[in-house]
Design a protein around this motif. Structure first.
Motif, PDB file in Angstrom:
ATOM      1  N   GLY A 241       0.784  -1.225   0.000  1.00  0.00           N
ATOM      2  CA  GLY A 241       0.000   0.000   0.000  1.00  0.00           C
ATOM      3  C   GLY A 241       0.816   1.274   0.000  1.00  0.00           C
ATOM      4  N   ASP A 242       2.126   1.168   0.253  1.00  0.00           N
ATOM      5  CA  ASP A 242       2.975   2.365   0.214  1.00  0.00           C
ATOM      6  C   ASP A 242       3.126   2.858  -1.224  1.00  0.00           C
ATOM      7  OD1 ASP A 242       3.369   2.287   2.921  1.00  0.00           O
ATOM      8  OD2 ASP A 242       5.302   1.262   2.819  1.00  0.00           O
ATOM      9  N   LYS A 298       0.076   8.419   1.987  1.00  0.00           N
ATOM     10  CA  LYS A 298       0.519   7.085   1.594  1.00  0.00           C
ATOM     11  C   LYS A 298       1.929   7.084   1.002  1.00  0.00           C
ATOM     12  CE  LYS A 298      -4.079   5.212   0.547  1.00  0.00           C
ATOM     13  NZ  LYS A 298      -4.913   4.583  -0.511  1.00  0.00           N
ATOM     14  N   THR A 299       2.446   8.274   0.710  1.00  0.00           N
ATOM     15  CA  THR A 299       3.764   8.347   0.071  1.00  0.00           C
ATOM     16  C   THR A 299       4.853   7.925   1.055  1.00  0.00           C
ATOM     17  OG1 THR A 299       2.961  10.221  -1.247  1.00  0.00           O
ATOM     18  CG2 THR A 299       5.335   9.800  -1.240  1.00  0.00           C
ATOM     19  N   LYS A 300       5.606   6.900   0.679  1.00  0.00           N
ATOM     20  CA  LYS A 300       6.671   6.391   1.544  1.00  0.00           C
ATOM     21  C   LYS A 300       8.047   6.861   1.083  1.00  0.00           C
ATOM     22  CE  LYS A 300       7.792   3.607   5.002  1.00  0.00           C
ATOM     23  NZ  LYS A 300       7.315   2.211   4.970  1.00  0.00           N
ATOM     24  N   ALA A 301       8.217   7.002  -0.251  1.00  0.00           N
ATOM     25  CA  ALA A 301       9.548   7.354  -0.753  1.00  0.00           C
ATOM     26  C   ALA A 301       9.444   8.001  -2.125  1.00  0.00           C
ATOM     27  CB  ALA A 301      10.432   6.105  -0.817  1.00  0.00           C
ATOM     28  N   ILE A 302      10.507   8.678  -2.488  1.00  0.00           N
ATOM     29  CA  ILE A 302      10.699   9.195  -3.845  1.00  0.00           C
ATOM     30  C   ILE A 302      12.091   8.772  -4.283  1.00  0.00           C
ATOM     31  CG2 ILE A 302      11.451  11.437  -2.951  1.00  0.00           C
ATOM     32  CD1 ILE A 302      10.463  12.697  -5.577  1.00  0.00           C
ATOM     33  N   ILE A 303      12.205   8.285  -5.512  1.00  0.00           N
ATOM     34  CA  ILE A 303      13.506   7.874  -6.047  1.00  0.00           C
ATOM     35  C   ILE A 303      14.050   9.016  -6.898  1.00  0.00           C
ATOM     36  CG2 ILE A 303      14.778   6.182  -7.400  1.00  0.00           C
ATOM     37  CD1 ILE A 303      12.644   4.137  -6.767  1.00  0.00           C
ATOM     38  N   LEU A 333      10.851   9.294   2.661  1.00  0.00           N
ATOM     39  CA  LEU A 333      12.238   8.901   2.444  1.00  0.00           C
ATOM     40  C   LEU A 333      12.659   9.245   1.021  1.00  0.00           C
ATOM     41  CD1 LEU A 333      14.799   7.237   3.372  1.00  0.00           C
ATOM     42  CD2 LEU A 333      13.645   5.234   2.399  1.00  0.00           C
ATOM     43  N   CYS A 334      13.819   9.881   0.877  1.00  0.00           N
ATOM     44  CA  CYS A 334      14.372  10.155  -0.455  1.00  0.00           C
ATOM     45  C   CYS A 334      15.469   9.126  -0.733  1.00  0.00           C
ATOM     46  CB  CYS A 334      14.940  11.575  -0.551  1.00  0.00           C
ATOM     47  SG  CYS A 334      15.667  11.939  -2.176  1.00  0.00           S
ATOM     48  N   ILE A 335      15.228   8.300  -1.742  1.00  0.00           N
ATOM     49  CA  ILE A 335      16.230   7.315  -2.175  1.00  0.00           C
ATOM     50  C   ILE A 335      17.007   7.941  -3.317  1.00  0.00           C
ATOM     51  CG2 ILE A 335      16.594   4.996  -3.087  1.00  0.00           C
ATOM     52  CD1 ILE A 335      13.842   4.255  -1.906  1.00  0.00           C
TER      53      ILE A 335
END
Length: 359
Positions: A241-242, A298-303, A333-335
């Motif tokens: 769901g993330d 719901k946003t967990k990360a951005i690449i 989290l920023c990947i």
């Protein structure tokens, strides 16, 4: 599977041909000769079909293995059309016996068809069982599979994967030879997060680059290439769901890795901010409003990929600050994929997003 359906098709044709060829009453006035012996042999084969049909009467629809065994017996049959011709040339008594057998077979044929249908359904369900998991269905084959095949076929200069056509520096291979020959125990398992000597050197290098003292035991992980690094990060942080924001165009592994972790990719493209014949990598930018609209609870990360592949874009400080502020606002989290960090040329500067203020 093809074999079983071929057998079933033969049996079905056999039933139809007999029904159309042999009437209810047969009056064949032919002297019983050696042909009768041939017909008897043919009838013996045909009786196998009837026996099979009768056996199938007791077969459970949910037992495809038993059905397969019974179907296999039909292999013993000879060419069925030849059987017909042999039987018609026999005596009246033998012909009547054929009619009786055909009637028995036609009686059990619907049961055979139902069991074959159940067997087919079972095979289809088993195939579905080993299909791709739903979370990664729809993912396309890696573009590198196509590129490698084309390179092997046409023998071009392969710039896509960066295959060097020259040996590594001699001091690298010599150091490897010295290390392996002087310490034969190097083939033993090492520390899973990275060899102690290696992570110590990485700590010394990157502590200066990110302007803080890194802990080599807890903040540095050595992986086999960037693929494994990205895979470990996404598997370790993304849950069902993330949502993960991916900037287009992107390295082909981003999307399937997010899906494999159970996440949902959300895409935003880099777009040229001008038109004309000369557009540089720096002219490809994000729409800030569009980017902001993708962030939610719901946003967990951005690449983030900078320097960018394939555009070659180097994100400037202002662009990085927009991304960093949104990450802080939504606790995201920023990947940062910075695999090309050493391939930046003047007047551009590679800025690591982790060096921006965190609060």
């Amino acid at each position: 599977m093809r074999f079983l359906f071929v057998i079933f098709a033969i049996v079905a044709v056999f039933s139809r041909v007999y029904s159309e060829t042999i009437p209810d009453e047969i009056d064949v006035a032919i002297e019983v000769t050696d042909e009768e012996l041939k017909a008897k042999a043919a009838i013996k084969d045909f009786e196998i079909v009837v026996a099979f049909g009768q056996a199938v009467e007791n077969v459970d629809n949910n037992n495809p293995e038993t059905i397969a065994i019974e179907l296999g017996k039909v292999v013993l049959l000879k060419n069925l059309r030849n059987v017909i011709n042999d039987m018609i040339t026999c005596s009246r008594l033998i012909a009547k016996r054929v009619v009786d057998l055909v009637r028995q077979y036609n009686k059990v044929l619907p049961r055979v068809q139902r069991n074959c249908a159940a067997f087919s359904t079972s095979i289809t369900m088993n195939q579905d069982k080993f299909d791709f998991p739903r979370r990664i269905r729809g993912s396309k084959e890696s573009v590198w599979v196509e590129y490698i095949q084309l390179a092997l076929q046409h023998k071009p200069l392969n710039l896509g994967q960066g295959f060097p056509d020259y040996p590594p520096p001699s001091y690298v291979s010599e150091a490897l030879l010295t290390a392996t020959s002087s310490n034969p125990m190097l083939m033993q398992y090492t520390r899973g997060f990275g060899h102690p000597r290696l992570v110590t050197q990485l700590k010394k290098l990157y502590s200066g680059l990110v302007n803080r003292d890194l802990n080599e035991q807890t903040e540095i992980l050595v992986t086999v290439g960037a693929y494994e690094a990205l895979f470990c990060i996404l598997q370790g942080h993304i849950d069902e769901g993330d949502e993960v924001i991916i900037i287009e165009p992107f390295f082909d592994c981003y999307e399937p890795m997010v899906k494999a972790a159970g996440g949902t990719p959300r895409f935003i493209p880099l777009k040229p901010n001008k038109t004309g014949s000369e557009i540089s990598a720096a002219d490809w930018v994000l729409d800030e409003k569009e980017l902001e609209g993708l962030f939610n609870n719901k946003t967990k990360a951005i690449i983030l990929n900078t320097p960018h592949n394939p555009l070659g874009k180097v994100f400037n400080r202002q662009e990085l600050e927009v991304i960093a502020n949104l990450c802080k606002k939504w606790n995201v989290l920023c990947i940062s994929d910075e695999v090309y960090e050493w391939m930046v040329f003047e007047p551009y500067e590679h800025i690591r997003i982790c060096t921006l203020p965190g609060k």
